[in-house]
Design a protein around this motif. Structure first.
Motif, PDB file in Angstrom:
ATOM      1  N   THR A 130       0.894  -1.157  -0.038  1.00  0.00           N
ATOM      2  CA  THR A 130       0.050   0.143   0.013  1.00  0.00           C
ATOM      3  C   THR A 130       0.856   1.353   0.008  1.00  0.00           C
ATOM      4  O   THR A 130       0.148   2.260  -0.167  1.00  0.00           O
ATOM      5  N   PRO A 158     -10.507  -0.351  -0.211  1.00  0.00           N
ATOM      6  CA  PRO A 158      -9.976  -1.605   0.272  1.00  0.00           C
ATOM      7  C   PRO A 158      -9.965  -2.702  -0.514  1.00  0.00           C
ATOM      8  O   PRO A 158      -9.084  -3.674  -0.427  1.00  0.00           O
ATOM      9  N   VAL A 205      -6.736  -3.166  -2.476  1.00  0.00           N
ATOM     10  CA  VAL A 205      -5.837  -3.619  -1.848  1.00  0.00           C
ATOM     11  C   VAL A 205      -5.624  -5.100  -1.486  1.00  0.00           C
ATOM     12  O   VAL A 205      -4.728  -5.961  -1.618  1.00  0.00           O
ATOM     13  N   SER A 206      -6.883  -5.512  -1.494  1.00  0.00           N
ATOM     14  CA  SER A 206      -7.247  -7.153  -1.301  1.00  0.00           C
ATOM     15  C   SER A 206      -6.877  -7.791  -2.546  1.00  0.00           C
ATOM     16  O   SER A 206      -6.270  -8.816  -2.715  1.00  0.00           O
ATOM     17  N   SER A 259       0.777  -4.360   4.401  1.00  0.00           N
ATOM     18  CA  SER A 259      -0.133  -3.492   3.749  1.00  0.00           C
ATOM     19  C   SER A 259      -0.832  -2.781   5.111  1.00  0.00           C
ATOM     20  O   SER A 259      -0.463  -3.043   6.333  1.00  0.00           O
ATOM     21  N   ARG A 312      -4.258  -2.219   6.361  1.00  0.00           N
ATOM     22  CA  ARG A 312      -5.607  -2.450   6.212  1.00  0.00           C
ATOM     23  C   ARG A 312      -6.614  -1.658   6.677  1.00  0.00           C
ATOM     24  O   ARG A 312      -6.709  -1.442   7.976  1.00  0.00           O
ATOM     25  N   LYS A 313      -7.518  -1.211   5.990  1.00  0.00           N
ATOM     26  CA  LYS A 313      -8.714  -0.584   6.703  1.00  0.00           C
ATOM     27  C   LYS A 313      -9.498  -1.415   7.198  1.00  0.00           C
ATOM     28  O   LYS A 313     -10.038  -2.337   7.099  1.00  0.00           O
ATOM     29  N   THR A 314      -9.989  -0.781   8.842  1.00  0.00           N
ATOM     30  CA  THR A 314     -10.860  -1.606   9.598  1.00  0.00           C
ATOM     31  C   THR A 314     -12.119  -0.588   9.441  1.00  0.00           C
ATOM     32  O   THR A 314     -12.332   0.446   8.679  1.00  0.00           O
ATOM     33  N   HIS A 365       2.003  -9.767   6.554  1.00  0.00           N
ATOM     34  CA  HIS A 365       1.224 -11.218   6.011  1.00  0.00           C
ATOM     35  C   HIS A 365       2.218 -12.102   5.823  1.00  0.00           C
ATOM     36  O   HIS A 365       2.985 -12.052   5.005  1.00  0.00           O
ATOM     37  N   GLU A 370      -0.863 -13.341  10.172  1.00  0.00           N
ATOM     38  CA  GLU A 370      -0.805 -12.152   9.944  1.00  0.00           C
ATOM     39  C   GLU A 370      -0.442 -11.236  11.533  1.00  0.00           C
ATOM     40  O   GLU A 370      -0.972 -11.818  12.356  1.00  0.00           O
TER      41      GLU A 370
END
Length: 175
Positions: free
Chosen positions: A45, A57, A60-61, A82, A84-86, A95, A106
Motif C-alpha cells: 500500500t 480496500p 488492496v485485497s 499492507s 488494512r482499513k478496519t 502477511h 498475520e
C-alpha cells in the motif's frame, strides 16, 4: 539453512507500482534460490498516508491476492505488508504467505510510529508465532523492535527466527 531475500522499496509509491515490484522481487528471490522473501512494512500500500487514505480496500485485497498467486507460482514463502482499513482505523499488517499461496499468519504492528500512523492506525493486540518449514518464527514491525517483550516471549516459546520488516521515511523521523 533457510535462505531469505530481503527487499528494500521506496516508502511512497503507488499500489500498482508496488505490486509490480513485489512480483518482480518474488521472481528474483526464486531465481536466487531463496525460500523466503521479506518485504518492508506496508510494502503493497505504501506508507504514505495521504495516498493510502484514497485507496479502495478492494484494490488492496486484490493486490494481496496477486501476491499470494506469485508466492504459489514460485513456491516461496512471502512476508509482505499492507495498511488494512478496519471499521474505524487502519492496521499495519505483516502477511505471511506460504508456498501454496495461503495466508497462514498475520501480525499487526503494536507500537505505532510517526504522526500519520498514530493519527490513522490502531495498534495490534497479539504476539507473533508461526512456522516456516518446521522452524518457529516471529515478527515485529519497525518500532516494535524497541520493545523486546514482543519477541522475547515468542523466543521463549521456541521462535528461532525474528523477521522485522521496517520502513523509514524522511516524514517519520530522522534515523
Amino acid at each position: 539453512t533457510l535462505q531469505v531475500s530481503c527487499v528494500q522499496m521506496h516508502w511512497a509509491k503507488s499500489l500498482a507500482f508496488n505490486l509490480e515490484r513485489t512480483r518482480h522481487y518474488i521472481r528474483e528471490a526464486a531465481k536466487d534460490g531463496s525460500r523466503v522473501v521479506l518485504f518492508p512494512e506496508a510494502s503493497l500500500t505504501s506508507y504514505y498516508f495521504p495516498y493510502v487514505l484514497t485507496l479502495d480496500p478492494e484494490s488492496v485485497s486484490a493486490a494481496l491476492r496477486e501476491t499470494q498467486t506469485a508466492a504459489r507460482e514460485h513456491g516461496l514463502w512471502v512476508v509482505g505488508g499492507s495498511l488494512r482499513k478496519t471499521c474505524d482505523r487502519f492496521l499495519n499488517i505483516a502477511h505471511v504467505i506460504d508456498p501454496r499461496g495461503e495466508i497462514v499468519h498475520e501480525y499487526a504492528k503494536v507500537n505505532l510510529a510517526g504522526r500519520d500512523e498514530q493519527a490513522h492506525c490502531r495498534g495490534g493486540e497479539k504476539l507473533s508465532l508461526f512456522e516456516i518449514d518446521a522452524v518457529r518464527c516471529t515478527i515485529v514491525i519497525c518500532r516494535d523492535g524497541r520493545h523486546p517483550e514482543l519477541y522475547r516471549i515468542p523466543a521463549m516459546a521456541g521462535a528461532q527466527i525474528l523477521f522485522q520488516p521496517s520502513c523509514s521515511s524522511d516524514e517519520i523521523e530522522a534515523v
